[in-house]
Motif scaffolding. Structure first.
Motif, PDB file in Angstrom:
ATOM      1  N   ALA A 127     -74.948 -24.484  10.279  1.00 23.52           N
ATOM      2  CA  ALA A 127     -74.299 -25.549   9.771  1.00 23.52           C
ATOM      3  C   ALA A 127     -74.483 -24.592   8.524  1.00 23.52           C
ATOM      4  O   ALA A 127     -74.879 -25.547   7.295  1.00 23.52           O
ATOM      5  N   GLY A 128     -75.663 -23.588   7.619  1.00 27.64           N
ATOM      6  CA  GLY A 128     -76.100 -23.588   6.736  1.00 27.64           C
ATOM      7  C   GLY A 128     -77.597 -24.012   6.318  1.00 27.64           C
ATOM      8  O   GLY A 128     -77.720 -23.748   5.288  1.00 27.64           O
ATOM      9  N   LEU A 129     -77.982 -24.160   7.307  1.00 29.44           N
ATOM     10  CA  LEU A 129     -79.640 -24.533   7.398  1.00 29.44           C
ATOM     11  C   LEU A 129     -80.652 -23.423   8.149  1.00 29.44           C
ATOM     12  O   LEU A 129     -79.970 -22.997   8.681  1.00 29.44           O
ATOM     13  N   ILE A 130     -81.861 -24.345   8.051  1.00 29.14           N
ATOM     14  CA  ILE A 130     -82.339 -23.722   9.054  1.00 29.14           C
ATOM     15  C   ILE A 130     -83.222 -24.829  10.055  1.00 29.14           C
ATOM     16  O   ILE A 130     -83.833 -25.480   9.047  1.00 29.14           O
ATOM     17  N   LEU A 131     -83.917 -24.719  10.312  1.00 33.71           N
ATOM     18  CA  LEU A 131     -84.826 -25.321  11.243  1.00 33.71           C
ATOM     19  C   LEU A 131     -86.398 -24.495  11.588  1.00 33.71           C
ATOM     20  O   LEU A 131     -86.059 -23.867  12.258  1.00 33.71           O
ATOM     21  N   PRO A 132     -86.653 -24.596   9.818  1.00 36.06           N
ATOM     22  CA  PRO A 132     -88.476 -23.230  10.579  1.00 36.06           C
ATOM     23  C   PRO A 132     -89.470 -22.994  11.250  1.00 36.06           C
ATOM     24  O   PRO A 132     -89.833 -22.463  11.277  1.00 36.06           O
ATOM     25  N   LEU A 133     -89.417 -24.176  12.266  1.00 37.29           N
ATOM     26  CA  LEU A 133     -90.211 -24.215  13.840  1.00 37.29           C
ATOM     27  C   LEU A 133     -89.829 -22.615  14.400  1.00 37.29           C
ATOM     28  O   LEU A 133     -88.178 -22.470  14.679  1.00 37.29           O
ATOM     29  N   HIS A 214     -86.718 -32.504  10.055  1.00 38.49           N
ATOM     30  CA  HIS A 214     -86.289 -31.781   8.840  1.00 38.49           C
ATOM     31  C   HIS A 214     -85.833 -30.617   8.458  1.00 38.49           C
ATOM     32  O   HIS A 214     -86.610 -29.997   9.048  1.00 38.49           O
ATOM     33  N   LEU A 215     -85.120 -30.162   8.102  1.00 35.70           N
ATOM     34  CA  LEU A 215     -84.245 -29.581   8.276  1.00 35.70           C
ATOM     35  C   LEU A 215     -83.490 -28.450   6.458  1.00 35.70           C
ATOM     36  O   LEU A 215     -84.581 -29.187   6.088  1.00 35.70           O
ATOM     37  N   ARG A 216     -84.244 -27.376   6.159  1.00 38.06           N
ATOM     38  CA  ARG A 216     -84.302 -26.434   4.873  1.00 38.06           C
ATOM     39  C   ARG A 216     -83.273 -25.140   4.924  1.00 38.06           C
ATOM     40  O   ARG A 216     -82.252 -25.116   5.950  1.00 38.06           O
ATOM     41  N   PRO A 217     -83.016 -25.396   3.317  1.00 41.17           N
ATOM     42  CA  PRO A 217     -81.495 -24.623   2.938  1.00 41.17           C
ATOM     43  C   PRO A 217     -81.231 -23.386   3.376  1.00 41.17           C
ATOM     44  O   PRO A 217     -82.639 -22.983   3.563  1.00 41.17           O
ATOM     45  N   GLY A 218     -80.993 -22.887   4.351  1.00 38.79           N
ATOM     46  CA  GLY A 218     -80.790 -21.457   5.346  1.00 38.79           C
ATOM     47  C   GLY A 218     -81.547 -20.190   3.778  1.00 38.79           C
ATOM     48  O   GLY A 218     -80.483 -21.028   2.140  1.00 38.79           O
ATOM     49  N   ALA A 219     -81.465 -19.505   3.659  1.00 41.08           N
ATOM     50  CA  ALA A 219     -81.647 -17.987   3.243  1.00 41.08           C
ATOM     51  C   ALA A 219     -80.730 -17.369   2.747  1.00 41.08           C
ATOM     52  O   ALA A 219     -80.733 -16.192   1.749  1.00 41.08           O
ATOM     53  N   SER A 248     -93.898 -16.521  -5.252  1.00 40.07           N
ATOM     54  CA  SER A 248     -93.633 -17.768  -6.150  1.00 40.07           C
ATOM     55  C   SER A 248     -92.800 -18.947  -4.671  1.00 40.07           C
ATOM     56  O   SER A 248     -92.086 -19.395  -5.260  1.00 40.07           O
ATOM     57  N   GLY A 249     -93.936 -18.789  -4.030  1.00 44.43           N
ATOM     58  CA  GLY A 249     -93.287 -19.706  -3.113  1.00 44.43           C
ATOM     59  C   GLY A 249     -92.232 -19.006  -1.771  1.00 44.43           C
ATOM     60  O   GLY A 249     -91.828 -20.101  -0.962  1.00 44.43           O
ATOM     61  N   HIS A 250     -92.478 -17.802  -2.100  1.00 41.21           N
ATOM     62  CA  HIS A 250     -90.998 -17.913  -0.322  1.00 41.21           C
ATOM     63  C   HIS A 250     -91.505 -16.680   0.067  1.00 41.21           C
ATOM     64  O   HIS A 250     -91.288 -16.649   1.707  1.00 41.21           O
ATOM     65  N   LEU A 285     -97.357  -8.009   8.516  1.00 39.96           N
ATOM     66  CA  LEU A 285     -96.202  -8.144   8.896  1.00 39.96           C
ATOM     67  C   LEU A 285     -96.132  -9.170   8.098  1.00 39.96           C
ATOM     68  O   LEU A 285     -96.523 -10.407   7.981  1.00 39.96           O
ATOM     69  N   ILE A 286     -95.306  -8.830   6.558  1.00 39.33           N
ATOM     70  CA  ILE A 286     -95.064 -10.387   5.803  1.00 39.33           C
ATOM     71  C   ILE A 286     -93.440 -10.281   6.124  1.00 39.33           C
ATOM     72  O   ILE A 286     -92.453  -9.347   5.955  1.00 39.33           O
ATOM     73  N   GLU A 287     -93.167 -11.585   5.365  1.00 41.83           N
ATOM     74  CA  GLU A 287     -91.304 -11.971   5.376  1.00 41.83           C
ATOM     75  C   GLU A 287     -91.659 -13.202   3.899  1.00 41.83           C
ATOM     76  O   GLU A 287     -92.640 -14.036   4.286  1.00 41.83           O
ATOM     77  N   ALA A 288     -90.458 -12.878   3.085  1.00 39.68           N
ATOM     78  CA  ALA A 288     -90.493 -14.034   2.942  1.00 39.68           C
ATOM     79  C   ALA A 288     -88.925 -13.986   2.801  1.00 39.68           C
ATOM     80  O   ALA A 288     -88.007 -13.675   3.147  1.00 39.68           O
ATOM     81  N   MET A 289     -88.263 -15.685   2.214  1.00 40.97           N
ATOM     82  CA  MET A 289     -87.133 -16.211   2.818  1.00 40.97           C
ATOM     83  C   MET A 289     -86.198 -16.709   1.847  1.00 40.97           C
ATOM     84  O   MET A 289     -87.352 -17.572   1.056  1.00 40.97           O
ATOM     85  N   SER A 290     -85.296 -16.286   1.140  1.00 43.98           N
ATOM     86  CA  SER A 290     -84.805 -17.035  -0.407  1.00 43.98           C
ATOM     87  C   SER A 290     -83.364 -17.057  -0.084  1.00 43.98           C
ATOM     88  O   SER A 290     -83.039 -15.739   0.220  1.00 43.98           O
ATOM     89  N   SER A 291     -83.229 -17.541  -1.386  1.00 42.31           N
ATOM     90  CA  SER A 291     -81.677 -16.773  -1.505  1.00 42.31           C
ATOM     91  C   SER A 291     -81.788 -15.648  -2.439  1.00 42.31           C
ATOM     92  O   SER A 291     -80.612 -14.967  -1.891  1.00 42.31           O
ATOM     93  N   ASP A 292     -82.508 -15.118  -2.917  1.00 44.98           N
ATOM     94  CA  ASP A 292     -82.307 -13.915  -3.604  1.00 44.98           C
ATOM     95  C   ASP A 292     -83.635 -12.374  -2.533  1.00 44.98           C
ATOM     96  O   ASP A 292     -84.202 -12.716  -3.576  1.00 44.98           O
ATOM     97  N   GLY A 293     -82.549 -12.165  -1.390  1.00 48.38           N
ATOM     98  CA  GLY A 293     -83.545 -10.943  -0.711  1.00 48.38           C
ATOM     99  C   GLY A 293     -83.881  -9.893  -1.595  1.00 48.38           C
ATOM    100  O   GLY A 293     -85.373  -9.327  -1.756  1.00 48.38           O
TER     101      GLY A 293
END
Length: 467
Positions: A127-133, A214-219, A248-250, A285-293
């Motif tokens: 659906a274009g969203l993420i369940l963060p768990l 609560h879902l969040r916007p997809g990356a 910055s919070g990603h 192991l570092i990971e960041a998620m955002s719309s601007d990878g």
């Protein structure tokens, strides 16, 4: 359809109860508990498989009136024996596994408790969203189980525990009362937040049947993953703060593997292979998620370059594909490799980051003083203060396990830590609950249990130490 064979039970009252439940619930809803456990000693009287909330309410009301005990079952992936159901009825949510609704505009998902986490995650992504768990047991853990234990996982540093993802839920009390509060609002400040009674209570206060998540916007594919070799734990914590500021919070994950663990998951028979030519003390192991990878990757690459020049890190590699990203995470998740040493004990603790080095040193020294071959193997979600400590091999001598527990939990207590960061208490840790909770807190827990479950019907003997 032919009738199921009768379930052998020890007491006549059990037989009458199962006959009544079988008649009320229909074929396939009551099955032999011995077929669902590895050890006959842990077998429930029977496994009950309701198909909706009304049937859960009927089961609990009937069991409560009959004086029977009920243990809720989700995916049974927990590590603290919270679903041990010997002499009780096991209430399996496996047939209540539907995703009822995804509200894309409101970014919510309404789901039944037996839905497998991976199924819910994939539906959100579709659906274009993420369940963060995100958990290592994502393929078998259920939403209800995650709620009942307040599961954490790999993305707590950004999204918080399961508690932070639940907007509303429906639960059934021990007497069959259905409490429906399927709130879909982010802000709802009307009186007591009753859902919090059930989140993390491990099925001792009520059985969660449905939830609004609560879902969040997809990356949008904007995921950046790096594996970094670091010389000291102080450098690890410095790297954490620099990455938090730069991204910055990603930042969504900051996982640390001590070298003992990293060597296990990168040598035969493990499939993982180290990208380094030499050993290092810590591997992050570092990971960041955002719309601007692309921007995240550039920022992270520049940060790691600067850290390399200042010798705060020893080496680094950024994943260039999903295959490489999956390979990094496969190493972190390959926990089964610790069984190479023989019997193990697994601990899940939380500590101030500043106390971790001293904690590890104390545990190593205390274990070595007792047994020359026994040592702690450590990894975890260091960004949120959570360490997983696996002690191996566990000596066969009497009381070795109790001694190891005292060593680990004493070191935690001295540093004002928590004996459970995300796995819960269950049976395994309840004797140590008072090491992380005050007498007043434990007393209040008992009062809540008596108020909501006066006959001690739900998951008896778990979480709260015996008075």
């Amino acid at each position: 359809m032919s009738a199921s064979p009768p379930i052998e039970v020890a007491f006549p009252e059990h037989a009458r109860l199962l006959e009544a439940l079988t008649e009320a619930l229909g074929p396939g809803a009551v099955v032999d508990g011995r077929e669902r456990v590895n050890s006959p000693d842990d077998a429930p009287i029977a496994v009950l498989r309701p198909s909706d909330t009304a049937e859960v309410a009927l089961i609990l009301r009937t069991a409560d009136e009959a004086g029977a005990k009920v243990v809720p079952w989700g995916g049974r992936t927990g590590l603290v024996r919270g679903t041990m159901a010997r002499g009780a009825l096991a209430l399996s949510m496996e047939r209540m596994n539907r995703i009822e609704e995804i509200d894309v505009l409101g970014q919510t998902m309404t789901v039944q408790a037996g839905c497998v986490l991976e199924t819910a995650t994939e539906a959100a992504e579709a659906a274009g969203l993420i369940l963060p768990l995100d958990l290592g047991s994502r393929g078998s853990a259920t939403i209800g189980g995650a709620i009942s234990t307040n599961a954490g996982g790999n993305r707590v540093i950004r999204y918080g525990m399961t508690r932070n993802m639940v907007l509303g839920l429906e639960a059934v009390l021990a007497d069959g009362t259905v409490v429906t509060s399927l709130n879909r609002l982010i802000k709802n400040n009307t009186g007591y937040d009753l859902k919090q009674l059930f989140i993390g209570s491990e099925g001792t206060l009520g059985v969660v049947t449905r939830a609004v998540l609560h879902l969040r916007p997809g990356a949008g594919g904007g995921v950046t993953t790096a594996l970094v070799a670091v010389p000291t734990l102080m450098d690890v914590t410095t790297l954490l703060r620099r990455v938090e500021g730069t991204l910055s919070g990603h930042l969504s994950a900051f996982e640390v593997m001590w070298d003992d663990y990293f060597q296990l998951v990168t040598t035969e028979p493990a499939r993982g292979r180290s990208p380094w030519d030499q050993s290092h003390a810590y591997h992050v192991l570092i990971e960041a998620m955002s719309s601007d990878g692309a921007q995240d990757a550039e920022r992270l690459e520049n940060l790691l370059g600067d850290a390399m020049e200042s010798r705060e890190i020893a080496d680094a590699v950024i994943a260039k594909s999903q295959v490489e990203r999956d390979a990094f995470w496969a190493m972190r998740d390959d926990v089964r490799q610790v069984a190479r040493f023989g019997p193990i004990m697994s601990f899940d603790v939380s500590l101030p980051i500043s106390e971790m080095e001293g904690f590890v040193a104390e545990v190593r020294k205390a274990l070595a003083a007792c047994w020359s071959q026994t040592k702690p193997i450590i990894f975890g979600h260091l960004g949120d203060g959570n360490l997983h400590v696996i002690v191996a091999p566990v000596p066969a001598e009497p009381r070795a396990r109790a001694r190891i527990e005292d060593i680990v939990y004493s070191a935690v207590r001295e540093r004002d830590g928590s004996i459970s960061a995300e796995h819960g208490i269950g049976l395994e840790k309840k004797a140590y609950l008072s090491w992380s909770r005050s007498p007043e807190e434990v007393a209040l827990m008992r009062r809540l249990k008596v108020a909501l479950d006066p006959r001690n019907t739900l998951n008896p003997g778990k979480v709260i130490p015996d008075a």
